[in-house]
Design a protein around this motif. Sequence first.
Motif, short mmCIF file in Angstrom:
data_model
loop_
_atom_site.label_atom_id
_atom_site.label_comp_id
_atom_site.label_asym_id
_atom_site.label_seq_id
_atom_site.Cartn_x
_atom_site.Cartn_y
_atom_site.Cartn_z
N LYS A 11 0.84 -1.19 0.00
CA LYS A 11 0.00 0.00 0.00
C LYS A 11 0.88 1.24 0.00
O LYS A 11 1.79 1.38 0.82
N SER A 12 0.58 2.15 -0.93
CA SER A 12 1.26 3.44 -0.97
C SER A 12 0.25 4.55 -0.76
O SER A 12 -0.89 4.47 -1.24
N ILE A 13 0.65 5.58 -0.03
CA ILE A 13 -0.18 6.76 0.19
C ILE A 13 0.64 7.99 -0.20
O ILE A 13 1.68 8.26 0.40
N LYS A 14 0.17 8.69 -1.23
CA LYS A 14 0.89 9.86 -1.74
C LYS A 14 2.35 9.54 -2.03
O LYS A 14 3.27 10.21 -1.56
N THR A 44 -3.33 2.04 9.25
CA THR A 44 -3.66 1.74 7.85
C THR A 44 -3.96 0.26 7.70
O THR A 44 -4.90 -0.14 7.00
N THR A 53 -9.93 0.90 3.72
CA THR A 53 -8.83 1.33 2.87
C THR A 53 -8.48 0.21 1.89
O THR A 53 -8.39 -0.95 2.29
#
Length: 226
Positions: A11-14, A44, A53
């Motif tokens: 998972k990547s966020i920004k 997360t 998410t």
Amino acid sequence: MRAVELSDLHKSIKKNKVLKGVNLLANTSEVIGIMGTNGCGKTTLLRIICGLTSIDRGVVNVLGQNIGPTSTLPEGIGVVFDPPGLLADLTGLQNLIVIAKIRNIMKTSALRQLLVKVGLNPDDKRSVSKYSQGMRKRLGLAISMMEDPRLVLMDEPTNGLDRSGIAELRGWISELKSSGTCVVIVGHYIEEMTAVCDRIYTMDDGRLSQSSGASSRTEPASPTIR
């Protein structure tokens, strides 16, 4: 029986890689702890397990059901976030009544008993906005117990609780485990984790590694939740 099975989660966020190939197995009647610094991805991970998410890659299986972008979560999942999502202008009992009506579960008499169990007065006329942090946490715990959950996810459950509240929380976690429920706890304090968890993992640089010592702990006494 597997309650949670996570395989190679990414998972990547920004553009920030939060999870890098996370794997986790959690069984029924088991308490799992996940520790790590702020911002390491613990919350997360909880949000992914409860379907709030999405993931970039990997497999999420909860209570025997694979969870995808369009999946409906299976029934029987209780969640306690920090801070808990509450309707601030309503009383504690009114918060439970609203949720019960939406889900078509539980009569008001049962909701009143649930508030007493977590140490809150069902006749308290104050709005939740006037509650202390500990009272809000207790109300969040009550919400997570509304449907006899098979899986409970807890984000920093001891925040705002005094010593007696923490003892009561331990007792409730023990009751859940005895009833066959799987509990996954995210937190900071190793002392609290070792008191209740069967296995403890550390989240670091987007990966989970199992810590030693939890499986050899002595089971604490289980005080009754007032």
